[in-house]
Design a protein around this motif. Structure first.
Motif, PDB file in Angstrom:
ATOM      1  N   GLY A 125       0.715  -1.130  -0.089  1.00  0.00           N
ATOM      2  CA  GLY A 125       0.061  -0.091  -0.034  1.00  0.00           C
ATOM      3  C   GLY A 125       0.862   1.211  -0.025  1.00  0.00           C
ATOM      4  O   GLY A 125       0.013   2.333   0.058  1.00  0.00           O
ATOM      5  N   SER A 126       2.173   1.150  -0.134  1.00  0.00           N
ATOM      6  CA  SER A 126       3.023   2.305   0.088  1.00  0.00           C
ATOM      7  C   SER A 126       3.077   3.071  -1.398  1.00  0.00           C
ATOM      8  O   SER A 126       3.446   4.333  -1.199  1.00  0.00           O
ATOM      9  N   GLY A 127       2.929   2.355  -2.281  1.00  0.00           N
ATOM     10  CA  GLY A 127       3.085   2.943  -3.814  1.00  0.00           C
ATOM     11  C   GLY A 127       1.961   2.964  -4.446  1.00  0.00           C
ATOM     12  O   GLY A 127       1.227   2.194  -4.450  1.00  0.00           O
ATOM     13  N   THR A 128       1.766   3.937  -5.178  1.00  0.00           N
ATOM     14  CA  THR A 128       0.339   4.188  -6.197  1.00  0.00           C
ATOM     15  C   THR A 128       0.696   4.702  -7.569  1.00  0.00           C
ATOM     16  O   THR A 128       1.902   5.514  -7.549  1.00  0.00           O
ATOM     17  N   ASP A 129       0.275   4.488  -8.536  1.00  0.00           N
ATOM     18  CA  ASP A 129       0.203   5.251  -9.639  1.00  0.00           C
ATOM     19  C   ASP A 129      -1.315   5.544 -10.258  1.00  0.00           C
ATOM     20  O   ASP A 129      -2.121   4.722  -9.985  1.00  0.00           O
ATOM     21  N   TYR A 130      -1.309   6.628 -11.149  1.00  0.00           N
ATOM     22  CA  TYR A 130      -2.545   6.832 -11.621  1.00  0.00           C
ATOM     23  C   TYR A 130      -2.388   7.334 -13.105  1.00  0.00           C
ATOM     24  O   TYR A 130      -1.580   7.894 -13.593  1.00  0.00           O
ATOM     25  N   ALA A 131      -3.311   6.938 -13.941  1.00  0.00           N
ATOM     26  CA  ALA A 131      -3.536   7.666 -15.246  1.00  0.00           C
ATOM     27  C   ALA A 131      -3.710   9.023 -15.132  1.00  0.00           C
ATOM     28  O   ALA A 131      -4.320   9.579 -14.153  1.00  0.00           O
ATOM     29  N   ASP A 132      -2.935   9.550 -16.208  1.00  0.00           N
ATOM     30  CA  ASP A 132      -2.966  11.175 -16.349  1.00  0.00           C
ATOM     31  C   ASP A 132      -4.499  11.595 -16.103  1.00  0.00           C
ATOM     32  O   ASP A 132      -4.535  12.955 -15.429  1.00  0.00           O
ATOM     33  N   SER A 133      -5.320  11.121 -16.749  1.00  0.00           N
ATOM     34  CA  SER A 133      -6.585  11.537 -16.891  1.00  0.00           C
ATOM     35  C   SER A 133      -7.606  11.651 -15.464  1.00  0.00           C
ATOM     36  O   SER A 133      -8.702  12.148 -15.311  1.00  0.00           O
ATOM     37  N   VAL A 134      -7.100  10.738 -14.373  1.00  0.00           N
ATOM     38  CA  VAL A 134      -7.747  10.620 -13.159  1.00  0.00           C
ATOM     39  C   VAL A 134      -6.992  11.325 -11.932  1.00  0.00           C
ATOM     40  O   VAL A 134      -7.498  11.387 -10.871  1.00  0.00           O
ATOM     41  N   LYS A 135      -5.544  11.763 -12.563  1.00  0.00           N
ATOM     42  CA  LYS A 135      -4.769  12.143 -11.202  1.00  0.00           C
ATOM     43  C   LYS A 135      -5.486  13.524 -10.350  1.00  0.00           C
ATOM     44  O   LYS A 135      -6.128  14.154 -11.201  1.00  0.00           O
TER      45      LYS A 135
END
Length: 121
Positions: free
Chosen positions: A55-65
């Motif tokens: 749970g320490s790292g996340t990533d998001y698509a640019d469209s939802v950041k």
């Protein structure tokens, strides 16, 4: 084997919020990165967000950041996707995914059945 079941989809107006959940069973939940993907009508399945096993790292698509937040509770074997400021282009079937490459390669090995999110104008 990992079984994934999504919930929380529905109909919401533009600017509203929804919270999706994914319950996992099977192999040790915390061993897997988890994520969300979505597929709009007549389009391919796109990456939305991912989170590491701990749970320490996340990533998001640019469209939802800045609008969506992914989180997980390993004690409850669940992940969630908090979706705020929803737009019509967020309308899609949202799928939960698990696997070793969900975060690094945006690719899932295990998939849920999907939950529909519809954003109305």
């Amino acid at each position: 084997q990992v079984q994934l079941v999504e919930s929380g989809g529905g109909l919401v107006q533009v600017g509203g919020s929804l919270r999706l959940s994914c319950a996992a069973s099977g192999r040790t939940f915390s061993n897997y990165a988890m994520g969300w993907f979505r597929q709009a009508p007549a389009k391919g399945r796109d990456f939305v967000a991912a989170i590491t096993g701990g749970g320490s790292g996340t990533d998001y698509a640019d469209s939802v950041k800045g609008r969506f937040t992914i989180s997980r509770d390993n004690a409850k074997n669940t992940i969630t996707l908090q979706m705020n400021s929803l737009k019509p282009e967020d309308t899609a079937v949202y799928y939960c995914a698990a696997g070793p490459f969900v975060l690094s390669a945006r690719r899932g090995n295990y998939w849920g059945q999907g939950t529909q999110v519809t954003v109305s104008t």
